[in-house]
Design an enzyme around this catalytic site. Structure first.
Site, mmCIF file in Angstrom:
data_model
loop_
_atom_site.group_PDB
_atom_site.id
_atom_site.type_symbol
_atom_site.label_atom_id
_atom_site.label_comp_id
_atom_site.label_asym_id
_atom_site.label_seq_id
_atom_site.Cartn_x
_atom_site.Cartn_y
_atom_site.Cartn_z
ATOM 1 C CD1 TRP A 158 -1.712 -36.332 19.281
ATOM 2 C CD2 TRP A 158 -1.130 -35.644 21.337
ATOM 3 N NE1 TRP A 158 -2.825 -35.784 19.863
ATOM 4 C CE2 TRP A 158 -2.501 -35.353 21.130
ATOM 5 C CE3 TRP A 158 -0.539 -35.295 22.559
ATOM 6 C CZ2 TRP A 158 -3.293 -34.728 22.101
ATOM 7 C CZ3 TRP A 158 -1.340 -34.673 23.527
ATOM 8 C CH2 TRP A 158 -2.687 -34.399 23.291
ATOM 9 C CE LYS A 182 -0.454 -42.563 11.494
ATOM 10 N NZ LYS A 182 0.156 -41.428 12.209
ATOM 11 N N GLY A 236 -6.132 -44.123 20.146
ATOM 12 C CA GLY A 236 -6.463 -42.766 19.708
ATOM 13 C C GLY A 236 -7.916 -42.457 20.028
ATOM 14 C CD GLU A 258 -6.422 -50.110 25.108
ATOM 15 O OE1 GLU A 258 -7.248 -49.446 25.775
ATOM 16 O OE2 GLU A 258 -6.110 -51.278 25.401
ATOM 17 C CB CYS A 292 -7.533 -42.215 27.093
ATOM 18 S SG CYS A 292 -6.231 -43.411 27.378
ATOM 19 C CD GLU A 389 -10.640 -38.575 25.750
ATOM 20 O OE1 GLU A 389 -10.793 -38.571 24.516
ATOM 21 O OE2 GLU A 389 -9.966 -39.422 26.347
ATOM 22 C CB SER A 449 -0.984 -46.652 33.600
ATOM 23 O OG SER A 449 -2.018 -45.909 32.996
HETATM 24 P P1 ADP Z 1 -5.985 -37.291 18.718
HETATM 25 O O1 ADP Z 1 -7.281 -36.590 18.552
HETATM 26 O O2 ADP Z 1 -5.610 -37.547 20.117
HETATM 27 O O3 ADP Z 1 -4.865 -36.753 17.883
HETATM 28 P P2 ADP Z 1 -6.440 -39.300 16.753
HETATM 29 O O4 ADP Z 1 -7.360 -40.457 16.896
HETATM 30 O O5 ADP Z 1 -6.787 -38.240 15.786
HETATM 31 O O6 ADP Z 1 -6.265 -38.753 18.211
HETATM 32 O O7 ADP Z 1 -4.974 -39.791 16.404
HETATM 33 C C1 ADP Z 1 -4.383 -40.957 16.909
HETATM 34 C C2 ADP Z 1 -3.554 -41.596 15.826
HETATM 35 O O8 ADP Z 1 -4.397 -41.947 14.751
HETATM 36 C C3 ADP Z 1 -2.478 -40.700 15.231
HETATM 37 O O9 ADP Z 1 -1.358 -41.494 14.914
HETATM 38 C C4 ADP Z 1 -3.131 -40.193 13.968
HETATM 39 O O10 ADP Z 1 -2.199 -39.837 12.973
HETATM 40 C C5 ADP Z 1 -3.898 -41.405 13.543
HETATM 41 N N1 ADP Z 1 -5.042 -41.129 12.666
HETATM 42 C C6 ADP Z 1 -5.858 -40.059 12.648
HETATM 43 N N2 ADP Z 1 -6.799 -40.190 11.700
HETATM 44 C C7 ADP Z 1 -6.577 -41.381 11.081
HETATM 45 C C8 ADP Z 1 -7.219 -42.113 10.021
HETATM 46 N N3 ADP Z 1 -8.291 -41.635 9.391
HETATM 47 N N4 ADP Z 1 -6.694 -43.306 9.673
HETATM 48 C C9 ADP Z 1 -5.626 -43.816 10.311
HETATM 49 N N5 ADP Z 1 -4.986 -43.183 11.308
HETATM 50 C C10 ADP Z 1 -5.456 -41.987 11.697
#
Ligand code: ADP
Length: 485
Positions: A158, A182, A236, A258, A292, A389, A449
């Site tokens: 996000w 997604k 993420g 990443e 990040c 972080e 970046s």
């Molecule tokens: P943050 O903590 O910054 O929200 P996340 O790693 O939780 O970072 O989220 C990054 C992306 O990964 C988002 O699109 C989130 O919906 C997705 N995401 C979170 N958990 C899962 C999972 N178990 N499997 C696949 N995608 C996931």
């Protein structure tokens, strides 16, 4: 005219599958919030596993034809989308600020940055090369060519709702891969707007499929385990990255990861202090600290430590906080209340261990997820804030005496995305840059970046690189053909 309601209304809030907008089969939706007010902006389609599978089916059936599409045309689609992003920059920036919170000026910056990935990969699409060589025995020939990896799953966060998408979609389109993407559930609107822009730019049906869902894990795991997708590119957290790597192991998917960072920011006695403070503000406060690449730990040499802390405190306490849509605001809200609690917890832990608050140190009372820009000094190495972080506007400062001591502290983390170094001694600059265990270094520079450069981390910050001339390789396989003459 561009208004808050008009930019939200203009987005189709459905799933984009096989070139068509479609509601979730269950009819379910989930809400998108404005983090500055907590109010619901709109509802978007909430995909289930079967919707996800339909998206994967579409990507799989489009793959063969897309791989055969002329590279020049693939590039020209990206180039048209680049033009469209810039032409619609104002409305897209407002849309992003509404769903993510960052100040409008930063959203405008991100739209331009995001568009640059399309321009860059439009140029790269026609530069996929190969080789023809004489085998060592002199009789055979070695033919090498590149082919698209195949249908790819893309998952984006996000914090940069548009740029993290274009950074993956750009090289995938250029390489000839189809996709299911997604976006993060907090910020789906920018990606939905981007899907329409790419369709308008001539992207064939089924090449890009977008699914929005409130159940990321539940919907993505079956797609990963299905085996028809050949690649996962994820941006993420490290925690989620580890889970995804395990899921990918079963069908041996190619992965680009990443993940999180814990960037050290080193200031030596011989640094240009004006530049160091300016760079610190950028490295810390870009995107409200929710990057990040954000400087997470400041290590400052004793001779300049007090002066650096004084000047940074002066700058941080002068920043205006507010809703990102308001004129002059430079610090927007954090993404949600959990983010504010996490930042508050890290600051409390540091002060309990002896750190001193020079400015900030608390959330802003009232609605929205605001936290005051904060400077801490005397932060001990075992404080959680030095290990985790922060993802918020807090600058913890620790004083050091020697270069070895600074490097040991900087490298004492499982992360390795980026480090920042401020020094005017050229030998030290190169020595420290080489010894930092990171994928990137900002040398007398607070922002690294750049679509033309390879972005990525070492250690638990990830695998692979995005952008630069290597970015497209993440979506290409090398095929070698042994030729007998
Ligand atoms: P943050 O903590 O910054 O929200 P996340 O790693 O939780 O970072 O989220 C990054 C992306 O990964 C988002 O699109 C989130 O919906 C997705 N995401 C979170 N958990 C899962 C999972 N178990 N499997 C696949 N995608 C996931």
């Amino acid at each position: 005219t561009v208004t808050e309601s008009s930019v939200v209304e203009a987005v189709t809030k459905e799933l984009f599958i096989g070139g068509k907008w479609t509601p979730a089969t269950s009819g379910a939706t989930f809400p998108v919030h404005d983090p500055a007010t907590g109010k619901v902006l709109c509802e978007v389609a909430d995909a289930s596993v079967s919707d996800g599978m339909a998206a994967l089916d579409a990507a799989v059936s489009a793959q063969k034809e897309w791989a055969a599409h002329p590279p020049r045309e693939r590039g020209e689609i990206l180039r048209r989308a680049y033009d469209a992003l810039l032409a619609r920059r104002e409305e897209l920036a407002l849309l992003m600020t509404l769903e993510m919170g960052k100040p409008l000026a930063e959203s405008r910056g991100e739209i331009a940055y995001a568009a640059e990935f399309f321009r860059w990969f439009a140029e790269e699409a026609v530069r996929i090369d190969g080789g023809y060589a004489v085998a060592p025995n002199g009789s055979g020939r070695l033919l090498v060519t590149k082919q698209p990896v195949g249908p790819s799953l893309l998952i984006t966060p996000w914090n940069f709702p548009m740029a993290m998408g274009t950074r993956k979609i750009g090289p995938a389109v250029a390489a000839g891969c189809t996709m299911v993407i997604k976006p993060a559930e907090q910020t789906p609107l920018s990606m939905l707007a981007l899907a329409q822009i790419l369709a308008d730019a001539g992207l064939p049906d089924g090449v890009l499929n977008v699914i929005t869902t409130s159940d990321a894990g539940g919907v993505m795991e079956p797609l990963i385990r299905d085996g028809r997708a050949r690649k996962l590119s994820f941006t993420g957290s490290t925690a989620v990255g580890r889970i995804l790597l395990e899921q990918c192991a079963d069908k041996v998917l190619r992965t680009s990861m990443e993940l999180g960072g814990n960037a050290p920011f080193l200031v030596f006695d011989d640094a240009d202090l004006d530049a160091a403070v300016e760079g610190a503000m950028q490295a810390k406060m870009r995107n409200i600290g929710e990057a990040c690449t954000a400087a997470n730990r400041f290590y400052v040499q004793r001779g300049v430590a007090d002066e650096f802390a004084r000047r940074l405190t002066e700058r941080m306490s002068a920043l205006s906080i507010g809703r990102g849509t308001e004129e002059g605001v430079v610090v927007g809200p954090l993404i949600d209340s959990a983010a504010v609690s996490k930042v508050a917890e890290l600051v409390a832990d540091a002060t309990e261990r002896g750190a001193e608050v020079l400015t900030g140190g608390e959330p802003v009372a009232g609605p929205g997820n605001f936290y005051r820009p904060t400077v801490l000094t005397g932060v001990p190495a075992d404080a959680r804030i030095c290990r985790e972080e922060i993802f918020g506007p807090v600058a913890p400062i620790t004083v050091f005496d020697t270069e070895d001591e600074a490097l040991a502290a900087a490298n004492d983390t499982e992360y390795g995305l980026v480090g920042y170094v401020y020094t005017n001694d050229v030998k030290r600059a190169l020595r420290v840059s080489e010894r930092l265990e990171t994928g990137m270094v900002g040398l007398n520079q607070g922002i690294v970046s750049n679509p033309a450069a390879p972005f990525g981390g070492v250690k638990q910050s990830g695998l692979g690189r995005e952008g630069g001339t290597v970015g497209i390789e993440e979506f290409l396989e090398t095929k070698y053909i042994a030729v007998s003459l």
